[in-house]
Design a protein around this motif. Structure first.
Motif, mmCIF file in Angstrom:
data_model
loop_
_atom_site.group_PDB
_atom_site.id
_atom_site.type_symbol
_atom_site.label_atom_id
_atom_site.label_comp_id
_atom_site.label_asym_id
_atom_site.label_seq_id
_atom_site.Cartn_x
_atom_site.Cartn_y
_atom_site.Cartn_z
ATOM 1 N N GLY B 27 0.821 -1.214 0.000
ATOM 2 C CA GLY B 27 0.000 0.000 0.000
ATOM 3 C C GLY B 27 0.848 1.255 0.000
ATOM 4 O O GLY B 27 0.628 2.177 -0.789
ATOM 5 N N TYR B 28 1.884 1.274 0.875
ATOM 6 C CA TYR B 28 2.780 2.438 0.912
ATOM 7 C C TYR B 28 3.511 2.600 -0.424
ATOM 8 O O TYR B 28 3.693 3.710 -0.929
ATOM 9 C CB TYR B 28 3.806 2.283 2.045
ATOM 10 C CG TYR B 28 3.261 2.657 3.408
ATOM 11 C CD1 TYR B 28 2.764 3.939 3.653
ATOM 12 C CD2 TYR B 28 3.261 1.742 4.453
ATOM 13 C CE1 TYR B 28 2.265 4.282 4.897
ATOM 14 C CE2 TYR B 28 2.763 2.081 5.700
ATOM 15 C CZ TYR B 28 2.268 3.353 5.921
ATOM 16 O OH TYR B 28 1.777 3.704 7.138
ATOM 17 N N VAL B 30 2.487 1.599 -3.379
ATOM 18 C CA VAL B 30 1.526 2.102 -4.380
ATOM 19 C C VAL B 30 1.342 3.605 -4.219
ATOM 20 O O VAL B 30 1.307 4.356 -5.200
ATOM 21 C CB VAL B 30 0.176 1.360 -4.246
ATOM 22 C CG1 VAL B 30 -0.918 2.062 -5.050
ATOM 23 C CG2 VAL B 30 0.311 -0.087 -4.695
ATOM 24 N N GLU B 31 1.242 4.049 -2.971
ATOM 25 C CA GLU B 31 1.070 5.488 -2.729
ATOM 26 C C GLU B 31 2.255 6.286 -3.263
ATOM 27 O O GLU B 31 2.092 7.346 -3.864
ATOM 28 C CB GLU B 31 0.917 5.749 -1.217
ATOM 29 C CG GLU B 31 -0.453 5.428 -0.684
ATOM 30 C CD GLU B 31 -1.557 6.190 -1.398
ATOM 31 O OE1 GLU B 31 -1.473 7.426 -1.454
ATOM 32 O OE2 GLU B 31 -2.481 5.545 -1.907
ATOM 33 N N LYS B 34 2.004 6.393 -6.939
ATOM 34 C CA LYS B 34 0.936 7.295 -7.367
ATOM 35 C C LYS B 34 1.414 8.748 -7.314
ATOM 36 O O LYS B 34 1.138 9.537 -8.214
ATOM 37 C CB LYS B 34 -0.309 7.118 -6.483
ATOM 38 C CG LYS B 34 -1.204 5.984 -6.983
ATOM 39 C CD LYS B 34 -2.184 5.541 -5.957
ATOM 40 C CE LYS B 34 -3.255 6.570 -5.684
ATOM 41 N NZ LYS B 34 -4.226 6.075 -4.693
ATOM 42 N N ARG B 42 1.909 15.873 -14.106
ATOM 43 C CA ARG B 42 1.957 17.338 -14.015
ATOM 44 C C ARG B 42 3.054 17.888 -14.942
ATOM 45 O O ARG B 42 2.846 18.845 -15.672
ATOM 46 C CB ARG B 42 2.239 17.743 -12.567
ATOM 47 C CG ARG B 42 1.929 19.209 -12.289
ATOM 48 C CD ARG B 42 2.256 19.570 -10.859
ATOM 49 N NE ARG B 42 1.644 18.670 -9.907
ATOM 50 C CZ ARG B 42 2.277 18.086 -8.897
ATOM 51 N NH1 ARG B 42 3.570 18.299 -8.718
ATOM 52 N NH2 ARG B 42 1.647 17.294 -8.066
ATOM 53 N N ASP B 45 1.909 17.634 -18.520
ATOM 54 C CA ASP B 45 0.963 18.696 -18.871
ATOM 55 C C ASP B 45 1.684 20.032 -19.046
ATOM 56 O O ASP B 45 1.372 20.797 -19.960
ATOM 57 C CB ASP B 45 -0.122 18.823 -17.792
ATOM 58 C CG ASP B 45 -1.090 17.648 -17.832
ATOM 59 O OD1 ASP B 45 -1.105 16.941 -18.867
ATOM 60 O OD2 ASP B 45 -1.804 17.425 -16.852
ATOM 61 N N GLU B 46 2.659 20.281 -18.163
ATOM 62 C CA GLU B 46 3.409 21.539 -18.281
ATOM 63 C C GLU B 46 4.192 21.581 -19.589
ATOM 64 O O GLU B 46 4.263 22.611 -20.259
ATOM 65 C CB GLU B 46 4.380 21.686 -17.105
ATOM 66 C CG GLU B 46 3.700 22.117 -15.817
ATOM 67 C CD GLU B 46 4.668 22.160 -14.656
ATOM 68 O OE1 GLU B 46 4.202 21.973 -13.522
ATOM 69 O OE2 GLU B 46 5.875 22.351 -14.873
ATOM 70 N N ARG B 48 3.348 20.038 -22.317
ATOM 71 C CA ARG B 48 2.383 20.246 -23.419
ATOM 72 C C ARG B 48 2.061 21.733 -23.562
ATOM 73 O O ARG B 48 1.935 22.250 -24.673
ATOM 74 C CB ARG B 48 1.091 19.470 -23.150
ATOM 75 C CG ARG B 48 1.270 17.980 -23.345
ATOM 76 C CD ARG B 48 0.052 17.251 -22.868
ATOM 77 N NE ARG B 48 -1.045 17.355 -23.805
ATOM 78 C CZ ARG B 48 -2.301 17.018 -23.501
ATOM 79 N NH1 ARG B 48 -2.593 16.573 -22.319
ATOM 80 N NH2 ARG B 48 -3.239 17.114 -24.396
ATOM 81 N N VAL B 49 1.938 22.399 -22.420
ATOM 82 C CA VAL B 49 1.681 23.840 -22.458
ATOM 83 C C VAL B 49 2.869 24.564 -23.085
ATOM 84 O O VAL B 49 2.717 25.456 -23.918
ATOM 85 C CB VAL B 49 1.394 24.377 -21.038
ATOM 86 C CG1 VAL B 49 1.382 25.892 -21.035
ATOM 87 C CG2 VAL B 49 0.067 23.854 -20.542
ATOM 88 N N SER B 52 2.845 24.035 -26.706
ATOM 89 C CA SER B 52 1.773 24.841 -27.292
ATOM 90 C C SER B 52 2.190 26.305 -27.415
ATOM 91 O O SER B 52 1.932 26.955 -28.424
ATOM 92 C CB SER B 52 0.524 24.712 -26.420
ATOM 93 O OG SER B 52 -0.518 25.460 -26.953
ATOM 94 N N LYS B 53 2.870 26.802 -26.377
ATOM 95 C CA LYS B 53 3.328 28.195 -26.426
ATOM 96 C C LYS B 53 4.405 28.374 -27.496
ATOM 97 O O LYS B 53 4.375 29.330 -28.262
ATOM 98 C CB LYS B 53 3.922 28.594 -25.066
ATOM 99 C CG LYS B 53 2.904 28.997 -24.020
ATOM 100 C CD LYS B 53 3.661 29.395 -22.762
ATOM 101 C CE LYS B 53 2.747 29.911 -21.684
ATOM 102 N NZ LYS B 53 3.465 30.104 -20.432
ATOM 103 N N THR B 55 5.004 26.681 -30.167
ATOM 104 C CA THR B 55 4.593 26.476 -31.559
ATOM 105 C C THR B 55 3.517 27.465 -31.998
ATOM 106 O O THR B 55 2.956 27.308 -33.073
ATOM 107 C CB THR B 55 4.063 25.044 -31.777
ATOM 108 O OG1 THR B 55 2.989 24.824 -30.848
ATOM 109 C CG2 THR B 55 5.129 23.999 -31.585
ATOM 110 N N SER B 56 3.231 28.449 -31.176
ATOM 111 C CA SER B 56 2.178 29.392 -31.577
ATOM 112 C C SER B 56 2.667 30.210 -32.775
ATOM 113 O O SER B 56 3.832 30.624 -32.827
ATOM 114 C CB SER B 56 1.798 30.304 -30.418
ATOM 115 O OG SER B 56 2.768 31.287 -30.245
#
Lengths: 584, 113
Positions: B27-28, B30-31, B34, B42, B45-46, B48-49, B52-53, B55-56
């Motif tokens: 359990g520990y 897995v945590e 996670k 995160r 996603d950063e 990808r942003v 995106s910036k 390639t504008s």
């Protein structure tokens, strides 16, 4: 006399005491495990288990080529613990440098007699990383979800924005909120003595599903071209604002929807309704001469006029129901085609009078005026088309010139797209597809025909007339070298809100057209609101159409049908790339 | 016999306790995984942003004009070529039909092919 063995007595007493102890323990055990079992189990669960609500991330919004337009990010928020700071001045100075905030403002917060203050909410991730690398005394970071729009002001009116609590409030964010919003899920976690999460109860935790992703029909590059050209035109003409819609006539897909002035959805605090309203769908305006295209469509469809029908231009002045109608370019005899080429008010009025209210109203309504276009954006206005039974000769004359009728920019672009599309009116749309968190498509847009207001033959005749309006008429500035352009200029007087009458200084200059005329790929509407330098649509809007088309056509790989000679310098060669590769 | 039975019961108890300890340990683990996953997600996603910036079109245009000194193509400098797949057989195979998207001004010293 029996002699009692003291050792035996002590053993018995010890045994009895032990037995009593066991009995007490057993009784206690029985009491805890049986009599109070239910109540104590509940207490234990309350201590060991923690129920939390998890919210799946909001879905991502993409343009038609998969470029990210809106995404959810977990970003750091900075807080301070003023009571743990002895001297807040150096901390405020350092924080100000990292967060680009005035140090005295931060210092003021850190001098408060409080144990917790927010310094900055939802800051840039890079700023958070800098603070993590150089921790400051009494300053902490916590992660919070934030909707992020990496393109800034680009397409802001269409995308809209989501609020601090993750609800879609405007644009696509609002219209498709039920798809974009992540799933909510209650999860019971087991905690250890330190309060750390050990494992979810029942081993079944899957985590809440994130929201669906939405892919738009909008192309980021075409949107950029439209916004750039519109901004330049609005600035050059010192106009109040402007709108450009670029549409695919065959499908009704919107490739770009640009509005000026614009706004940055990342700065919610600075927003106000007038700025973020998508005026292309919510605002109604009198279209002026661009409506003559639809009047002409009605006349051609009902065989009231043919392109070569001769009309008299009354030398530029005619009285209808005690109202004098003027032409900016006085004409004598002219063909019906020349009425549109010259944008003759008198010719248009005579056409509308020949049609009569019923037939004109029927075709205008068939083109979608007076009803919502059903575009998938919120707040759409239906426009204003009065009941034709109330149309007198004066109203007919006004409507022929694009007055006494209110349209939205989307309605006009959709109607012209129908002319470009062989008479078939398509449903405009901005969303191409929606996929769930696992990538499975749950919705895919397909072109939807609404009706056919005019026949294909009428559309072809009208297209040839509109080509003349660009090659020989008022729309010459919209001509794109190497392509056949069909279109119409419009210059509409606005109603002065102070007097309630038509203003002599406030105008809307516009141009609407499609290209290539023989096989239309783009329908473009340009509207310039209250230009201060020149009012004519042919001067302020038509050149914008040309500049947008000149850039978008090569981008989409649209080639001209007309072979042209190519001039090369000595020893120069042509680099050939396959046409159409850049296109969708 | 009794001793054997007691040992069996003890073994079962130890096995049960051992498994419970194992579950908690997993359990520990897995945590921790996670938390790592969340951090990677995160970061993803950063990035990808950032992509995106970067390639504008606005940034690319600014970089091209300001940093590289490029200018927008003038009329006639961009030529789109339509390849005719059903060209007449007397033409050389693969020879493209040249069609022009836009005209350029005829300048001295240029030849026409």
């Amino acid at each position: 006399m029996t002699v009692v063995d003291p050792l035996r007595v002590r053993r018995i007493v010890a045994a009895l005491l032990l037995l009593a102890g066991f009995v007490i323990v057993l009784f206690r055990l029985f009491n805890l495990q049986v009599l109070q079992a239910g109540e104590l189990t509940l207490k234990a669960e309350r201590q060991h288990e923690k129920a939390i609500t998890l919210q799946g991330g909001r879905g991502t919004i993409y343009d038609r080529r998969g470029k990210v337009l809106a995404i959810n990010l977990e970003v750091p928020s900075v807080f301070g613990v003023p009571t743990s700071l002895e001297d807040p001045t150096p901390v405020a100075r350092e924080l100000g440098r990292v967060l680009h905030v005035r140090p005295d403002e931060i210092e003021k917060k850190l001098k408060q007699e409080r144990s917790f203050v927010w310094i900055a909410r939802k800051v840039d991730p890079e700023q958070g990383r800098r603070l993590q690398r150089r921790p400051l005394e009494g300053i902490g970071l916590v992660l919070e979800g934030r909707r992020y729009y990496p393109k800034g002001t680009l397409l802001s009116h269409v995308i809209g924005f989501a609020g601090m609590d993750g609800d879609g409030l405007e644009g696509i964010e609002h219209r498709y909120d039920s798809y974009l919003r992540g799933e909510k899920q209650m999860v019971v976690l087991q905690r250890d003595a330190l309060g750390r999460s050990v494992f979810p109860k029942g081993f079944t935790e899957q985590g809440p599903s994130s929201g669906h992703s939405v892919t738009l029909t909008i192309d980021e590059t075409i949107q950029y071209i439209a916004e750039k050209e519109l901004e330049e035109a609005v600035a050059a003409s010192r106009a109040k604002g402007g709108t450009i819609i670029v549409m695919e006539p065959r499908t009704g897909a919107v490739l770009a929807m640009a509005l000026v002035p614009t706004f940055d959805p990342n700065s919610l605090g600075s927003l106000y309704a007038d700025r973020w309203r998508n005026r292309a769908v919510t605002d109604v305006y009198e279209p002026g001469s661009t409506l003559k295209v639809l009047v002409a469509a009605a006349a051609l469809e009902d065989k009231v006029m043919e392109p070569q029908t001769i009309l008299f231009g009354e030398r530029g002045s005619m009285t209808v129901a005690n109202t004098v109608v003027h032409d900016h370019d006085p004409s004598g005899w002219m063909t019906f085609a020349q009425v549109l080429e010259r944008s003759s008010n008198i010719g248009a009025v005579k056409t509308a009078l020949a049609l009569g209210p019923d037939r004109l109203s029927r075709v205008l309504r068939a083109f979608g005026f007076g009803e919502r276009s059903e575009i998938d954006l919120p707040g759409e206005a239906a426009g204003l088309v009065r009941d034709s039974r109330s149309w007198g000769r004066r109203s007919l004359a006004s409507i022929a010139m694009g007055q006494e009728i209110g349209v939205t920019a989307v309605q006009l672009a959709t109607a012209l797209s129908a002319v470009a599309n062989g008479g078939w009116l398509m449903k405009p749309h901005v969303v191409a597809e929606i996929r769930d968190g696992k990538g499975k498509a749950v919705y895919q847009a397909s072109p939807q025909v609404r009706r056919q207001p005019i026949s294909e033959g009428t559309a072809q005749k009208l297209t040839r007339i509109l080509e003349g309006a660009v090659s020989r008429g008022t729309g010459k500035s919209a001509a794109v070298s190497g392509y056949r352009v069909a279109g119409k200029t419009g210059t509409a007087q606005k109603v002065d809100p102070r007097t309630g009458t038509y203003s002599t200084t406030l105008f809307i200059g516009s141009f609407v057209g499609f290209v290539p005329a023989e096989d239309p790929r783009l329908c473009i509407l340009v509207v310039i609101d209250e230009p201060q330098t020149e009012a004519w649509g042919g001067v302020v809007a038509a050149p914008v159409f040309r500049r947008v088309a000149e850039q978008v056509l090569p981008y989409l790989g649209v080639t001209s049908q007309a072979p042209v000679r190519v001039a090369l310098a000595e020893g120069e060669s042509i680099g050939v790339r396959r046409a159409g590769r850049a296109g969708p | 016999m009794k001793i054997l039975a007691a040992m069996a019961v003890m073994s079962l108890l130890l096995l049960y306790v051992g498994e419970r300890v194992d579950v908690v340990r997993v359990g520990y683990h897995v945590e921790r995984l996670k938390l790592k996953k969340v951090a990677f997600q995160r970061e993803h996603d950063e990035l990808r942003v950032t992509v995106s910036k970067l390639t504008s079109p606005e940034r690319i245009e600014r970089a091209a004009t300001d940093r590289l000194g490029m200018v927008p193509a003038r009329q006639g400098q961009v030529i789109l070529v339509r390849l005719e797949p059903d060209a007449p057989s007397d033409r050389k195979p693969g020879r493209p039909e040249v069609r022009l998207a836009s005209h350029g001004p005829r300048e001295p010293g240029l030849r026409t092919p």
